[in-house]
Design an enzyme around this catalytic site. Structure first.
Site, short mmCIF file in Angstrom:
data_model
loop_
_atom_site.label_atom_id
_atom_site.label_comp_id
_atom_site.label_asym_id
_atom_site.label_seq_id
_atom_site.Cartn_x
_atom_site.Cartn_y
_atom_site.Cartn_z
N GLY A 40 0.81 -1.22 0.00
CA GLY A 40 0.00 0.00 0.00
C GLY A 40 0.83 1.25 0.00
O GLY A 40 2.03 1.22 -0.31
N HIS A 46 4.44 1.77 -7.97
CA HIS A 46 3.43 0.70 -7.95
C HIS A 46 2.55 0.80 -9.20
O HIS A 46 2.20 -0.21 -9.81
CB HIS A 46 2.54 0.84 -6.72
CG HIS A 46 3.26 0.75 -5.40
ND1 HIS A 46 3.47 1.83 -4.59
CD2 HIS A 46 3.81 -0.31 -4.75
CE1 HIS A 46 4.11 1.45 -3.50
NE2 HIS A 46 4.34 0.16 -3.56
N ASP A 161 13.48 -3.29 -5.38
CA ASP A 161 13.84 -4.26 -4.34
C ASP A 161 14.53 -5.43 -5.03
O ASP A 161 13.96 -6.52 -5.17
CB ASP A 161 12.58 -4.71 -3.60
CG ASP A 161 11.88 -3.54 -2.93
OD1 ASP A 161 12.22 -3.24 -1.79
OD2 ASP A 161 11.04 -2.89 -3.59
P1 AMP Z 1 6.10 -2.31 -1.50
O1 AMP Z 1 4.73 -1.77 -1.43
O2 AMP Z 1 7.17 -1.36 -1.07
O3 AMP Z 1 6.22 -3.68 -0.86
O4 AMP Z 1 6.40 -2.55 -3.04
C1 AMP Z 1 5.54 -3.33 -3.84
C2 AMP Z 1 6.19 -3.53 -5.18
O5 AMP Z 1 6.40 -2.26 -5.80
C3 AMP Z 1 7.56 -4.22 -5.10
O6 AMP Z 1 7.66 -5.15 -6.16
C4 AMP Z 1 8.51 -3.07 -5.28
O7 AMP Z 1 9.75 -3.45 -5.82
C5 AMP Z 1 7.74 -2.19 -6.24
N1 AMP Z 1 8.24 -0.82 -6.18
C6 AMP Z 1 8.35 -0.04 -5.08
N2 AMP Z 1 8.91 1.14 -5.40
C7 AMP Z 1 9.14 1.11 -6.74
C8 AMP Z 1 9.70 2.03 -7.67
N3 AMP Z 1 10.15 3.23 -7.30
N4 AMP Z 1 9.79 1.66 -8.97
C9 AMP Z 1 9.35 0.44 -9.36
N5 AMP Z 1 8.81 -0.49 -8.53
C10 AMP Z 1 8.70 -0.15 -7.24
#
Ligand code: AMP
Length: 288
Positions: A40, A46, A161
């Protein structure tokens, strides 16, 4: 928001039973399913994953779950930003059809003696795994659980990540998980800062310091482009860019295929950094 998909209604579900029923209906209609797992506080990073999933699959499910098992005891689980209403709007605007947002109790009804997926120590013992003990057990476990619940054809992850992505791909190979993992490039703000839900914690002054993290990475790329290959020499120059108030946790060069540390910068090298500003932990990387 050009596609017709982007204006369709969105369904928000909280239980495993409900989402399984939807998935069953979709599959009986031969629809392919894309899953975008998130915690979220959605941003354009995202959104880029959702857009990619919409391009690739008939139906897109975004999961929104702040997964407690991937947070350490002194990490930011309680204060992690939560903004479901806004998140659902972002999912809808980008063409997702379903949001799965279960409670902790729905996902972990038993809080004792849990079964975990434990990624190989080789992949865990580097980068974020060094300081975030058990983090990738929590990540691999929730991702496999989501795959078992949603049974997607494809799942979309960000290179932001990088270690997580590598570990999930390996998990799928090792455990014969029938989900295609699609990797998506890092989305950055205009100043180059990699988008992150944790950027919301930064004051304006802290943010100005934070951008020296991405500037450092871009400097390394520039030095490489100018012919410099040796890690020590590169770091001697590049590290000067990092703001003095930033606490460097790691800055590593690894071969992206073998995940082995290297002192020689060459194609397919992952340069990964983690750093803290006033205890706000940020990660970023580039691939040469
Ligand atoms: P999170 O909500 O932080 O667990 O991220 C969910 C997904 O979004 C993961 O696969 C992250 O690698 C991806 N994500 C987060 N930040 C970015 C970004 N700046 N660019 C691309 N993907 C992202």
């Amino acid at each position: 928001m050009g596609s017709s998909q982007a204006n369709k209604d969105i369904v928000v579900l909280n239980t495993i039973k409900q989402i399984r029923k939807q998935v069953k209906d979709l599959k009986s209609n031969n629809k392919t399913i894309g899953l975008v797992p998130t915690m979220g506080a959605l941003h354009d990073g995202h959104a880029s994953l959702i857009k990619k999933a919409v391009q690739e699959c008939d139906e897109v499910i975004v999961s929104i779950f702040v997964n407690p098992t991937q947070f350490g005891p002194n990490e930011d689980l309680d204060k992690y930003p939560r903004q479901l209403k806004q998140d659902v709007e972002i999912c809808k605007a980008n063409g997702a059809g379903l949001v799965f947002t279960p409670s902790s109790n729905e996902i972990y009804p038993e809080d004792k003696h849990l079964t975990y997926v434990v990624p190989s120590e080789y992949y865990q013992s580097k980068l974020c795994g060094l300081t975030r003990k058990g983090h990738f057990n929590g990540v691999a476990t929730i991702v496999l659980k989501l795959f078992n619940i949603v049974a997607p054809d494809q799942a979309f992850f960000g290179l932001k990540d990088a270690q997580q992505l590598i570990i999930i791909k390996k998990m799928c190979r090792d455990l014969d998980v029938p989900v295609k993992i699609v990797e998506c490039p890092i989305v950055r703000d205009n100043d180059g800062l990699a988008l992150s839900s944790r950027n919301a914690y930064l004051t304006q002054a802290e943010r100005a310091k934070a951008i020296t993290i991405n500037k450092l990475l871009f400097k390394i790329q520039e030095l490489y482009n100018n012919g410099l290959k040796n890690k020590e020499k590169i770091l001697n120059t590049a590290l000067k860019i990092l703001d003095a108030d930033i606490e460097l946790e790691y800055l590593e060069f690894l071969n992206l295929d073998s995940f082995k540390e290297t002192n020689l910068l060459e194609k397919n090298t992952l340069i990964a950094i983690a750093a803290k500003i006033n205890n706000i932990r940020l990660i970023d990387n580039i691939v040469i």
